[in-house]
Design an enzyme around this catalytic site. Structure first.
Site, PDB file in Angstrom:
ATOM      1  N   ASP A  31     -57.675  12.174  45.742  1.00 17.10           N
ATOM      2  CA  ASP A  31     -57.182  10.809  45.825  1.00 17.10           C
ATOM      3  C   ASP A  31     -57.581  10.136  44.501  1.00 17.10           C
ATOM      4  OD1 ASP A  31     -56.084   8.435  46.609  1.00 17.10           O
ATOM      5  OD2 ASP A  31     -57.058   8.369  48.561  1.00 17.10           O
TER       6      ASP A  31
HETATM    7  C1  BGC Z   1     -54.636   5.811  48.042  1.00 16.68           C
HETATM    8  C2  BGC Z   1     -53.613   6.912  48.135  1.00 16.68           C
HETATM    9  C3  BGC Z   1     -52.553   6.710  47.091  1.00 16.68           C
HETATM   10  C4  BGC Z   1     -53.215   6.666  45.733  1.00 16.68           C
HETATM   11  C5  BGC Z   1     -52.248   6.500  44.587  1.00 16.68           C
HETATM   12  C6  BGC Z   1     -55.165   5.643  46.640  1.00 16.68           C
HETATM   13  O1  BGC Z   1     -55.957   4.510  46.534  1.00 16.68           O
HETATM   14  O2  BGC Z   1     -55.701   6.071  48.918  1.00 16.68           O
HETATM   15  O3  BGC Z   1     -53.050   6.949  49.407  1.00 16.68           O
HETATM   16  O4  BGC Z   1     -51.599   7.728  47.172  1.00 16.68           O
HETATM   17  O5  BGC Z   1     -54.123   5.565  45.703  1.00 16.68           O
HETATM   18  O6  BGC Z   1     -51.684   5.272  44.597  1.00 16.68           O
END
Ligand code: BGC
Length: 776
Positions: free
Chosen positions: A273
């Site tokens: 993530d």
């Molecule tokens: C979120 C993800 C997301 C990623 C990119 C993160 O903060 O938890 O779900 O895909 O950001 O935007």
């Protein structure tokens, strides 16, 4: 001077020669390309290229993203013909910037229903269709991977991200996710199944340690992902921010290699993530654990990988293994295959798909006969719309899961499209209030609350009190009232019980006042719930004539609600989670963050102290999540798992349950016994014989949905499962165990409304797994 020029020319010559001689990536020469890569190039490929989230092409920690507003990229290595690939959020549509500098062209994407609404359709064919449309938009907007589906379990109704997820049940989660993934990937774009795993709370999500038993993890939190791997083979997985039993998911060998790849046979890549370098976790350990791609990526991480190999603390074999997986991913992508993105997907056609899927996900919770409108000589021509979300209808949630949609159909427009008008004074009051509330909200926003920025989705403004005089005037003018109760939530923050799960005093009063005034004149009141997750209903559900849970149904929201109100579509959505009487009825609530948000917590936390539900969260309830708890312990609920009303009625035949080899087949005939056409969702719950492990009273093991049946028409549903699906996880043996004996198959309209049963004698089986997550 001459000498330097000669040296430069020689260098240029060698570089050009290298570029000319270097193999160019193809699907069938991955070994050759891998062999030609320098250590630096390999490290580069394992670290994402850019984070373009907050900016329009600006670089944060790497190369410029190719698509403004996309979440990230993978690095390009032109020397070897390796293009950058683009990763975009997800999951309710393609999340890119809708406008770009230097052009009048817009880049709006279709806002599809949120995960919960999609799952509430219980219709895998329909979800696949949504996936196909999202896959198409991903590609047409020059992206390669959509960062979804969100597959975490609804452990508790207070999770801020439940709207992006499907259910409290892992089977339903896995089946809906597989349909979505198969849809997206049929278009030649990829998905990222996220957030792997046990990311069912947002508070302190980047460091909280989820302390969970191997059994609860395997049977609940991982099971949906397992089904998705087996039934749809996602191109990518996203490891979650949190820790599991002390180890960050992103560097968790048990999770990313033993379970995901050895137990389940996953072949794709895992990315992190979006966090970059983590305190207490070395990038090289992430590589070893089986994490192939660090997102959004910082050059320092690549340097760490290079240094690790050089110093001997990271074996090149791990690097090569991960790079190979990256190359295998890249050759599948639209970027690699030079897909000619048009930046012009068919938004009109997709609007039709979102409308259809949202309508099917709407759940009718209560109906005293008032709905459908205008079918029985009723004359509803003007409606008073109460609640600010009638006018600011939420299409989706906030944070990375929001989508920049071209429009959102609100209740005024939705009703207008079916020939019903909203009363003008009330409409004027609310419209003016919302204009004011928007400006005020942004002016007063705490700078740390990034998710409250307009670019991260529609925001919730406080309700205004509508005076009794105003309501009395409305009763004179309108034939009915609708009260919309809206809730907004998103990543990084969980929901409070007061004011978010529970209604505010103003909202409750509004429902009571409107119901009293309209009922006194014999006029109906409908409550429309416009929320991504569960709210309290028991204290007020006796008042309105009907309650519709519309979730956050995407950009066509008002039209989808209108389709149900008029009976153009007969509701067939069913709840994918239990609606408790009180939030505290869920056993997990006692181990769930309270009302302190992350920012307050950071200010409050004293050095070195571990704070429960922030630094760690105990899963004391084990496998007793959702209906597994309420049903087993006979606790009262507001609405049970699987519940949803229809404008017609259905009869269930005696089911036939047979076993052929490993496959178990459940057949049941459903007949429409009412007066209008409709679809029914049949749910197969199974009670296991008494064995060595303690088990829930019953568990969902299969489900099916009929086509639209005319009155008197029947359909035989054939639902299948594998014998292995009856297993529980025995931690002592590190094995899935099916106890031999008599299994009771119960076919229900919901978990508390079993319509027919049958028995099947099943032979026992034991399937060993790796010892991942075993208590040390
Ligand atoms: C979120 C993800 C997301 C990623 C990119 C993160 O903060 O938890 O779900 O895909 O950001 O935007």
């Amino acid at each position: 001077m001459k000498k330097i020029n000669l040296a430069l020319a020689a260098l240029l010559f060698t570089t050009t020669m290298n570029a000319q001689n270097a193999p160019q990536l193809r699907a069938d020469n991955i070994d050759e390309v891998l062999a030609a890569m320098t250590l630096e190039e390999k490290a580069k490929l394992l670290v994402g290229g850019a984070n373009n989230f907050f900016s329009d092409g600006a670089v944060v920690g790497g190369e410029a993203s190719l698509v403004a507003g996309a979440a990230g990229t993978t690095a390009a290595i032109p020397r070897l013909g390796i293009p950058a690939t683009v990763l975009t959020d997800g999951p309710a549509g393609v999340r890119i910037n809708p406008t770009r500098e230097g052009t009048d062209k817009t880049f709006y994407a279709t806002g599809f229903p949120i995960g919960t609404c999609l799952a509430a359709t219980w219709n895998t064919d329909l979800v696949r269709k949504v996936g196909e449309a999202i896959g198409n938009e991903t590609k047409e907007y020059r992206c390669d991977v959509i960062l979804g589906p969100g597959m975490n379990l609804h452990r508790n109704p207070l999770c801020g991200r439940n709207f992006e997820y499907y259910s409290e049940d892992p089977l339903l989660t896995g089946k809906i996710a597989a349909a979505y993934i198969n849809g997206v990937q049929s278009q030649g774009a990829g998905v990222s199944a996220k957030h792997f795993a046990v990311n069912s709370q947002e508070t302190a999500r980047t460091h909280v340690d989820e302390r969970v038993s191997a059994r609860a993890a395997r049977e609940l939190y991982l099971r949906g992902f397992e089904i998705a791997v087996r039934e749809s083979n996602p191109w990518t997985f996203m490891a979650s921010y949190n820790r599991i039993n002390g180890i960050f998911s992103m560097g968790n060998l048990d999770l990313l290699t033993k379970i995901l790849r050895e137990d389940w046979g996953y072949k794709g890549i895992v990315m992190t993530d979006w966090i970059g370098i983590r305190e207490g976790l070395r990038t090289i350990d992430e590589v070893i654990a089986g994490n192939d791609l660090m997102e959004p990526g910082q050059p320092k991480q690549a340097e760490e990988i290079v240094a690790g190999v050089k110093s001997g603390s990271l074996s090149i074999e791990y690097v090569d293994r991960n790079v190979r997986r990256m190359l295998e991913y890249i050759v599948k992508t639209p970027s690699f295959n030079h897909y000619p993105a048009t930046n012009a997907p068919d938004l009109k056609a997709h609007a039709q798909i979102t409308r259809e899927s949202a309508t099917e996900g709407i759940v009718l919770l209560k109906n005293n006969g008032t709905l459908p409108w205008n079918t029985d000589g009723q004359k509803i021509k003007t409606v008073s719309l109460f609640g600010e979300n009638s006018y600011e209808f939420f299409s989706g949630g906030t944070g990375s899961g929001c989508v920049h949609t071209p429009y959102v159909v609100d209740m005024v427009e939705g009703l207008k499209n079916i020939g019903i008008s909203s009363s003008d004074v009330l409409t004027d009051i609310y419209r003016k209030y919302i204009d004011y509330a928007k400006v005020k909200f942004q002016a007063e926003r705490h700078p740390a609350k990034w998710y409250q920025m307009e670019m991260f989705g529609q925001q919730k403004y406080p309700e205004i009190a509508i005076s009794p005089i105003c309501i009395a005037n409305e009763v004179k003018k309108a034939d009915a009232a609708i009260v919309t109760i809206g809730r907004q939530a998103g990543e990084g923050v969980d929901r409070d019980i007061e004011g978010e799960f529970n209604l505010t005093a103003d909202e409750r009063q509004m429902i009571f006042d409107v119901c009293n005034a309209f009922h006194a004149e014999g006029k109906p009141v409908i409550v429309v719930i416009n929320s991504g997750s569960v709210i309290e209903t028991s204290s007020w559900s006796g008042y309105p004539d009907a309650i519709l849970c519309a979730w956050q149904p995407g950009e066509e929201g008002g039209n989808s609600v209108a389709d149900i109100l008029t009976g153009k579509v007969n509701p067939s959505g069913k709840l994918t989670m239990t609606w408790p009487v009180a939030a505290a009825d869920h056993p997990s609530t006692k181990n769930y963050p309270g009302s302190i948000d992350l920012y307050t917590y950071n200010e409050l936390k004293t050095n070195g102290r571990e704070v429960p539900n922030y630094d760690y969260t105990n899963h004391d309830e084990g496998i007793y999540v959702g209906y597994r708890y309420f049903d087993t312990y006979g606790r009262e609920v507001a609405y049970p798992f699987g519940f949803g009303l229809s404008y017609t009625t259905f009869a269930y035949s005696k089911p036939q349950v047979t076993q052929k080899g490993e496959q178990i087949e459940v057949k049941v005939t459903i007949k429409n016994t009412g007066k209008v056409a409709g679809k029914e969702v049949a749910q197969v719950y199974v009670t296991a014989p008494k064995g060595s492990l303690d088990k829930p009273a019953k568990e969902l093991k299969a489900f099916g949905k009929t086509r639209e049946l005319k009155p008197g028409e029947s359909e035989t549903l054939t639902m299948t499962l594998q014998r292995r699906d009856l297993a529980s996880f025995d931690e002592g043996q590190s094995a899935w165990v099916v106890d031999a004996g008599n299994y009771l198959f119960q076919i229900g309209a919901n978990v508390s409304d079993i319509r027919a049963t049958a028995n099947l004698n099943v032979k026992g089986m034991v399937e060993k797994t790796t010892t991942a997550f075993a208590q040390k």
